[in-house]
Design an enzyme around this catalytic site. Structure first.
Site, PDB file in Angstrom:
ATOM      1  N   THR A  75      45.061  34.585 -50.317  1.00 40.10           N
ATOM      2  CA  THR A  75      46.332  33.857 -50.280  1.00 40.10           C
ATOM      3  C   THR A  75      47.024  33.975 -51.630  1.00 40.10           C
ATOM      4  O   THR A  75      48.216  34.309 -51.703  1.00 40.10           O
ATOM      5  CB  THR A  75      46.080  32.366 -49.934  1.00 40.10           C
ATOM      6  OG1 THR A  75      45.515  32.291 -48.624  1.00 40.10           O
ATOM      7  CG2 THR A  75      47.354  31.550 -49.996  1.00 40.10           C
ATOM      8  N   GLN A 182      40.837  41.898 -44.122  1.00 43.69           N
ATOM      9  CA  GLN A 182      39.943  42.139 -42.981  1.00 43.69           C
ATOM     10  C   GLN A 182      39.423  43.574 -42.951  1.00 43.69           C
ATOM     11  O   GLN A 182      38.434  43.857 -42.286  1.00 43.69           O
ATOM     12  CB  GLN A 182      40.676  41.843 -41.663  1.00 43.69           C
ATOM     13  CG  GLN A 182      41.046  40.391 -41.455  1.00 43.69           C
ATOM     14  CD  GLN A 182      39.846  39.499 -41.153  1.00 43.69           C
ATOM     15  OE1 GLN A 182      38.777  39.965 -40.756  1.00 43.69           O
ATOM     16  NE2 GLN A 182      40.017  38.205 -41.344  1.00 43.69           N
ATOM     17  N   ALA A 203      36.442  37.703 -51.294  1.00 41.30           N
ATOM     18  CA  ALA A 203      34.990  37.847 -51.149  1.00 41.30           C
ATOM     19  C   ALA A 203      34.468  37.188 -49.871  1.00 41.30           C
ATOM     20  O   ALA A 203      33.528  37.687 -49.254  1.00 41.30           O
ATOM     21  CB  ALA A 203      34.283  37.250 -52.369  1.00 41.30           C
ATOM     22  N   CYS A 329      44.845  24.397 -34.431  1.00 42.35           N
ATOM     23  CA  CYS A 329      44.309  23.458 -33.439  1.00 42.35           C
ATOM     24  C   CYS A 329      44.401  22.007 -33.899  1.00 42.35           C
ATOM     25  O   CYS A 329      43.786  21.133 -33.328  1.00 42.35           O
ATOM     26  CB  CYS A 329      42.874  23.816 -33.100  1.00 42.35           C
ATOM     27  SG  CYS A 329      41.884  24.131 -34.551  1.00 42.35           S
TER      28      CYS A 329
HETATM   29  C1  LIG Z   1      41.477  35.116 -44.403  1.00 33.62           C
HETATM   30  C2  LIG Z   1      42.686  35.920 -44.625  1.00 33.62           C
HETATM   31  C3  LIG Z   1      43.585  35.623 -45.665  1.00 33.62           C
HETATM   32  C4  LIG Z   1      43.405  34.421 -46.561  1.00 33.62           C
HETATM   33  O1  LIG Z   1      42.324  34.594 -47.428  1.00 33.62           O
HETATM   34  P1  LIG Z   1      41.851  33.399 -48.386  1.00 33.62           P
HETATM   35  O2  LIG Z   1      41.039  34.093 -49.430  1.00 33.62           O
HETATM   36  O3  LIG Z   1      41.034  32.505 -47.526  1.00 33.62           O
HETATM   37  O4  LIG Z   1      43.053  32.769 -48.932  1.00 33.62           O
HETATM   38  C5  LIG Z   1      44.668  36.439 -45.854  1.00 33.62           C
HETATM   39  N1  LIG Z   1      44.881  37.496 -45.064  1.00 33.62           N
HETATM   40  C6  LIG Z   1      44.056  37.827 -44.050  1.00 33.62           C
HETATM   41  C7  LIG Z   1      44.347  39.031 -43.220  1.00 33.62           C
HETATM   42  C8  LIG Z   1      42.934  37.041 -43.803  1.00 33.62           C
HETATM   43  O5  LIG Z   1      42.129  37.359 -42.792  1.00 33.62           O
END
Ligand SMILES: *Cc1c(COP(=O)(O)O)cnc(C)c1O
Length: 396
Positions: A75, A182, A203, A329
């Site tokens: 984020t 991802q 991480a 949710c």
């Molecule tokens: C989980 C996720 C985020 C956010 O990651 P955080 O480190 O939890 O802030 C951003 N982009 C994607 C595609 C995610 O899956």
């Protein structure tokens, strides 16, 4: 014996791998130093750990050490990349292009920038979740400074044509940021070959700790200048102030190393389990649909709609399995996620979509258990549904 609840939400977060934890532990205690305190060995030792981690992470994605900026999360990396480029390059233009299926930490940053005078194009996706390259090409104007497109989607697993996008952006002289949260650990990533200028990852989605992330910021050909978003001591070459999360950084590097070593085997193993689940649902149940492209998909992702069954109700009756339907949710009447909405599917398909996220600790027995339980509950809930019974009557 399967441990319950079965965890099938690896896109949300992952447990820390024992190897990662072991690498981190000394940095909480004996090697506790502040890497900015270089006047004594306690500081150097921490700094050395951080710099080794930085080098190893950079190497995995074909970057240079100085191109890695440590942050607290994906984020934060997304915020720093997009706001950082927008502020630093405002003189050059005020237009940003992104995708309707991005993570909220990209979309909400773009919305904020719109309030301060930036123009943002939110490109639609095709019904299978893929970007239309021609649409991207047509959207780029002389005002465009940044294209931000996620590498692989966290709900439907769709992998975008990153190298083609990178090539296009390079030709047009526009910076290219990608959220690879991802994708990293599952796909081979090369920021040079794919012409990526900025890239976010963390991480905790790859068996490392929560609260640590990184942003790759290209330093040559072209050099990407970004405005810092956190004022302070000028850490991370002035791009992100704040004392470094040393154990977290060590954990991120170790997590990436382990994921890279296991990648080929894990991709094979997980896609096989995922395909088994998919085939079983299709052969045992009527009216099931895959959401998102199967050809361009993360190996550990399955997102399916079980028509005539509300996804929240289905999750409630599958309390022995940790799943997600992607909606926020917290509200009484959960809205389908913006990602599924962007696919422009029929409302019944939106409301019956479930995401299965497999991972390193998913076993064959667990996958089989999930298959059995889902088929059982979908069948049961459909029998209880007056609408479904009516439809059956009409059909016969
Ligand atoms: C989980 C996720 C985020 C956010 O990651 P955080 O480190 O939890 O802030 C951003 N982009 C994607 C595609 C995610 O899956």
């Amino acid at each position: 014996m399967i441990h319950k609840p079965v965890y099938m939400d690896y896109h949300a977060t992952t447990p820390v791998d024992k190897r990662v934890l072991d690498a981190m532990l000394p940095y909480f205690t004996e090697r506790f130093g502040n890497p900015a305190s270089r006047q004594y060995s306690i500081g150097w030792i921490a700094e050395e750990g951080v710099e080794q981690a930085r080098g190893a992470i950079a190497k995995t994605i074909a970057a240079a050490s100085k191109e890695i900026v440590f942050t607290s999360s994906s984020t934060e990396s997304n915020n720093l990349a997009i706001k950082g480029v927008a502020e630093a390059w405002r003189q050059k233009g005020n237009h940003i292009i992104t995708l309707q299926t991005e993570h909220k930490s990209v979309l909400d940053v773009c919305k904020r920038l719109e309030k301060s005078g930036f123009q943002v194009t939110y490109l639609p996706v095709k019904e299978d979740g893929m970007l239309d390259l021609q649409r991207l090409y047509d959207a780029i104007t002389s005002e465009t400074i940044l294209v931000s497109i996620l590498y692989a989607n966290n709900e439907i697993g769709t992998i975008q044509p990153i190298s083609e996008i990178g090539k296009m952006c390079k030709e047009k002289g526009v910076f290219f940021h990608t959220d690879a949260t991802q994708a990293i650990g599952y796909l081979p990533i090369d920021v040079q070959a794919s012409n990526i200028d900025l890239m976010s990852f963390n991480a905790h989605k790859i068996y490392g700790p929560k609260g640590v992330g990184a942003l790759f910021v290209r330093q040559s050909n072209p050099k990407v200048k970004i405005s810092m978003q956190m004022d302070g001591g000028g850490h991370e070459r002035g791009m992100r102030s704040g004392t470094l999360n040393v154990p977290g950084i060590i954990g991120l590097a170790k997590a990436l190393q382990v994921a890279s070593e296991l990648r080929e085997l894990e991709v094979k193993r997980l896609s096989k389990l995922r395909d088994e689940m998919y085939k079983s649902f299709c052969s045992e149940l009527e009216d099931v649909f895959l959401n998102g492209s199967m050809a361009n998909r993360l190996p550990h992702n399955l997102n399916m709609s079980f028509l005539h069954v509300d996804s929240t109700t289905l999750m409630m009756s599958l309390k022995d399995i940790a799943l997600s339907n992607g909606s926020a949710c917290s509200t009484a009447d959960p809205e389908p996620s913006h990602v599924l909405k962007a696919l422009r599917l029929h409302s019944d398909r939106l409301h019956s979509a479930i995401r299965f996220g497999l991972g390193r600790f998913t076993t064959e027995d667990e996958a089989k258990y999930v298959i059995t339980r889902v088929i059982e509950e979908v069948t049961k809930l459909r029998k209880l549904s007056p609408y479904y019974q009516k439809e059956l009557e009409y059909a016969h």
